[in-house]
Enzyme design. Structure first.
Site, PDB file in Angstrom:
ATOM      1  N   ASN A 223       0.850  -1.196   0.000  1.00 27.21           N
ATOM      2  CA  ASN A 223       0.000   0.000   0.000  1.00 27.21           C
ATOM      3  C   ASN A 223       0.885   1.246   0.000  1.00 27.21           C
ATOM      4  O   ASN A 223       2.104   1.147   0.060  1.00 27.21           O
ATOM      5  CB  ASN A 223      -0.975  -0.024   1.181  1.00 27.21           C
ATOM      6  CG  ASN A 223      -0.265   0.007   2.507  1.00 27.21           C
ATOM      7  OD1 ASN A 223       0.372   0.987   2.853  1.00 27.21           O
ATOM      8  ND2 ASN A 223      -0.333  -1.106   3.244  1.00 27.21           N
ATOM      9  N   ASP A 293      -4.211  -6.546   5.172  1.00 27.93           N
ATOM     10  CA  ASP A 293      -5.180  -7.473   5.777  1.00 27.93           C
ATOM     11  C   ASP A 293      -5.004  -8.889   5.229  1.00 27.93           C
ATOM     12  O   ASP A 293      -5.360  -9.856   5.891  1.00 27.93           O
ATOM     13  CB  ASP A 293      -6.608  -6.987   5.489  1.00 27.93           C
ATOM     14  CG  ASP A 293      -6.945  -5.751   6.325  1.00 27.93           C
ATOM     15  OD1 ASP A 293      -6.482  -5.685   7.479  1.00 27.93           O
ATOM     16  OD2 ASP A 293      -7.632  -4.847   5.813  1.00 27.93           O
ATOM     17  N   PRO A 319      -2.998 -11.957  10.609  1.00 27.30           N
ATOM     18  CA  PRO A 319      -3.452 -11.768  12.004  1.00 27.30           C
ATOM     19  C   PRO A 319      -3.719 -10.292  12.271  1.00 27.30           C
ATOM     20  O   PRO A 319      -3.045  -9.428  11.703  1.00 27.30           O
ATOM     21  CB  PRO A 319      -2.272 -12.256  12.841  1.00 27.30           C
ATOM     22  CG  PRO A 319      -1.094 -12.260  11.930  1.00 27.30           C
ATOM     23  CD  PRO A 319      -1.614 -12.419  10.527  1.00 27.30           C
TER      24      PRO A 319
HETATM   25  O1  PMT Z   1       2.375   6.502   6.386  1.00 21.18           O
HETATM   26  P1  PMT Z   1       1.736   7.785   5.910  1.00 21.18           P
HETATM   27  O2  PMT Z   1       1.924   8.026   4.421  1.00 21.18           O
HETATM   28  O3  PMT Z   1       2.175   8.963   6.741  1.00 21.18           O
HETATM   29  O4  PMT Z   1       0.165   7.630   6.084  1.00 21.18           O
HETATM   30  C1  PMT Z   1      -0.370   7.492   7.361  1.00 21.18           C
HETATM   31  C2  PMT Z   1      -1.544   6.514   7.393  1.00 21.18           C
HETATM   32  C3  PMT Z   1      -2.680   7.079   6.567  1.00 21.18           C
HETATM   33  C4  PMT Z   1      -1.128   5.145   6.830  1.00 21.18           C
HETATM   34  C5  PMT Z   1      -1.933   6.363   8.902  1.00 21.18           C
HETATM   35  O5  PMT Z   1      -2.308   7.617   9.400  1.00 21.18           O
HETATM   36  C6  PMT Z   1      -3.083   5.378   9.066  1.00 21.18           C
HETATM   37  O6  PMT Z   1      -4.252   5.733   8.960  1.00 21.18           O
HETATM   38  N1  PMT Z   1      -2.746   4.077   9.366  1.00 21.18           N
HETATM   39  C7  PMT Z   1      -3.723   2.999   9.455  1.00 21.18           C
HETATM   40  C8  PMT Z   1      -4.112   2.660   8.069  1.00 21.18           C
HETATM   41  C9  PMT Z   1      -4.971   1.444   7.945  1.00 21.18           C
HETATM   42  O7  PMT Z   1      -4.674   0.671   7.129  1.00 21.18           O
HETATM   43  O8  PMT Z   1      -5.942   1.310   8.774  1.00 21.18           O
HETATM   44  P2  PMT Z   1      -6.859  -0.064   8.828  1.00 21.18           P
HETATM   45  O9  PMT Z   1      -8.220   0.451   8.815  1.00 21.18           O
HETATM   46  O10 PMT Z   1      -6.526  -1.095   7.861  1.00 21.18           O
HETATM   47  O11 PMT Z   1      -6.444  -0.647  10.229  1.00 21.18           O
HETATM   48  C10 PMT Z   1      -6.982  -0.164  11.439  1.00 21.18           C
HETATM   49  C11 PMT Z   1      -5.996  -0.313  12.554  1.00 21.18           C
HETATM   50  O12 PMT Z   1      -5.716  -1.696  12.759  1.00 21.18           O
HETATM   51  C12 PMT Z   1      -4.652   0.357  12.310  1.00 21.18           C
HETATM   52  O13 PMT Z   1      -4.218   0.894  13.538  1.00 21.18           O
HETATM   53  C13 PMT Z   1      -3.761  -0.799  11.861  1.00 21.18           C
HETATM   54  O14 PMT Z   1      -2.397  -0.561  12.215  1.00 21.18           O
HETATM   55  C14 PMT Z   1      -4.341  -1.968  12.636  1.00 21.18           C
HETATM   56  N2  PMT Z   1      -4.240  -3.265  11.959  1.00 21.18           N
HETATM   57  C15 PMT Z   1      -4.735  -3.437  10.702  1.00 21.18           C
HETATM   58  C16 PMT Z   1      -4.668  -4.696  10.118  1.00 21.18           C
HETATM   59  C17 PMT Z   1      -4.078  -5.749  10.849  1.00 21.18           C
HETATM   60  N3  PMT Z   1      -3.971  -6.953  10.312  1.00 21.18           N
HETATM   61  N4  PMT Z   1      -3.613  -5.546  12.091  1.00 21.18           N
HETATM   62  C18 PMT Z   1      -3.692  -4.323  12.657  1.00 21.18           C
HETATM   63  O15 PMT Z   1      -3.273  -4.135  13.809  1.00 21.18           O
END
Ligand code: PMT
Length: 417
Positions: A223, A293, A319
């Site tokens: 990503n 994911d 995970p």
């Molecule tokens: O890196 P930059 O260019 O500065 O951009 C910053 C950002 C936009 C990436 C950052 O601010 C951000 O939003 N990060 C989370 C992005 C994301 O993919 O969110 P998510 O909705 O997929 O995941 C939600 C949360 O669960 C996040 O805290 C993620 O770290 C966590 N997660 C997700 C998937 C997974 N398998 N395990 C996790 O712990």
């Protein structure tokens, strides 16, 4: 400007600025400044009032002194007051400068940087957010001179609160009434405390960047995360005195000064292992990484060849790192991120629950926002409240987010049985 809404008890949920320098300029709305001071004091905000010469014709210093519990300043040349807290110290003391009411004359003076009275001098000597609540006759408000002054002030970052429309003291009806004190307080609540968080003695674990999921020796699923947001948080946490561990996906950023330990990983499973290992010794975990994911079910040892037609990949779920951290006992204070292109609040709140986090910082991504960019804006959600962090560079935003995290962690510990 959006107003935060706090669904918890209003008095205990204040997390806006703690020190407000309130400038009151001349106009009938100056009487509302008294109510404004009361509302802020109810929230235990420290208020110091500065009156212009014209304001004193409308409201007495003694009233404002009694309400604020602090001496009221009205002159640059008051030797006793300067000896107690000089005007430069007063400018430094404030988290935010609020002028309510801001008359047409005051807007003009500020727009042109006049410094021949205390309020003008303080505004020039301050690098803190400047909020202006204009109040004046509707024609004075609409006058091109006033509008040009406002545009100048806004271009320099001043935030304009109101004015409202309605019946005016002069008997006319139109735009120019000062916002009601409650609305001004609500606007202030959306500003994060300017004071940097004090994280001395705390161990903070931060994840940053993307994870890459290999398909073969040359290809991967990934990503656009640059790692900037997470690295800015790690830098700000180290500056705030924390012992910081940074788990970084593949990014080309240098380790911020003061970060105690950096662990570089590539895939979600590697990040999962590194985070779980480090989280056992962490007080706060901030998961800013954009974790994949899914990963390919098979990683080919040789470069996959094109063989005509569609290629179907089988993907396995990775995970969930945050959810795994939430199951730890004892459990660190957990801050997740949500990067969304739509329905930010609904989706961020759903993640707050599904991942068992204490806070979720939601950012809108796409169309040049949030990811791969220098700037970001965050809507931070927790059970019973939310707070907006306005668009800013990621370094500023990281400091503001940490101040909010420190406040929310303290509130959670206070509320714990
Ligand atoms: O890196 P930059 O260019 O500065 O951009 C910053 C950002 C936009 C990436 C950052 O601010 C951000 O939003 N990060 C989370 C992005 C994301 O993919 O969110 P998510 O909705 O997929 O995941 C939600 C949360 O669960 C996040 O805290 C993620 O770290 C966590 N997660 C997700 C998937 C997974 N398998 N395990 C996790 O712990």
């Amino acid at each position: 400007m959006r107003f935060a809404h706090d669904t918890g008890r209003a008095m205990s949920a204040w997390h806006g600025p703690q020190r407000v320098l309130l400038g009151v300029s001349g106009g009938i709305a100056a009487y509302k400044a008294c109510e404004l001071v009361r509302r802020l004091r109810e929230r235990e905000v420290e208020v110091r009032v500065v009156l212009t010469a014209n304001a004193e014709r409308f409201v007495g210093a003694t009233t404002l002194q009694a309400l604020s519990g602090q001496p009221v300043r009205n002159s640059l040349w008051d030797a006793a007051a300067e000896a107690a807290m000089g005007h430069i110290e007063l400018a430094r003391w404030a988290d935010v400068v609020l002028i309510a009411p801001a008359s047409a004359n005051t807007l003009a003076r500020l727009a042109h940087g006049l410094a021949d009275d205390l309020l003008g001098t303080l505004c020039l000597a301050s690098d803190r957010p400047l909020l202006l609540a204009p109040a004046m006759n509707r024609l004075m408000w609409a006058h091109p001179a006033t509008q040009a002054n406002l545009a100048l002030l806004q271009a320099r970052g001043a935030q304009i609160l109101g004015p409202d429309s309605g019946a005016q003291a002069c008997g006319e009806v139109g735009t120019g009434r000062m916002l009601e004190p409650d609305a001004i307080v609500a606007a202030l609540a959306t500003l994060a405390p300017a004071a940097a968080a004090d994280l001395r003695g705390l161990r903070v674990l931060v994840s940053a960047g993307p994870t890459l999921e290999d398909l073969d020796p040359v290809r991967y699923l990934g990503n656009r995360s640059s790692g900037r947001m997470g690295f800015a948080i790690a830098a700000a946490a180290a500056q705030a005195g924390a012992t910081v561990t940074l788990v970084a996906g593949p990014v080309s950023l240098p380790t911020p000064p003061g970060v105690a330990r950096r662990v570089d990983v590539r895939s979600a499973r590697q990040m999962h292992a590194a985070m779980l290992d480090a989280a056992r010794a962490a007080d706060i975990v901030i998961a800013a990484a954009a974790v994949a994911d899914y990963r390919p079910a098979q990683v080919s040892t040789h470069k996959l060849k094109k063989h005509g037609g569609a290629l179907t990949l089988e993907l396995l779920e990775n995970p969930d790192i945050l959810a795994a951290l939430a199951a730890l006992r004892p459990r660190p204070f957990l801050v997740g991120f949500a990067a969304e292109t739509e329905q930010l609040e609904t989706r961020a709140r759903a993640k707050l629950v599904s991942k068992g986090a204490d806070l979720i910082a939601g950012n809108r991504v796409g169309a040049g926002l949030g990811i791969e960019t220098e700037d970001n804006a965050l809507s931070v959600f927790w059970h019973g409240g939310q707070h907006e962090l306005a668009r800013a560079d990621k370094t500023t935003l990281a400091r503001e987010l940490l101040a909010l995290i420190a406040t929310r962690r303290a509130a959670a510990r206070e509320a714990a049985p």
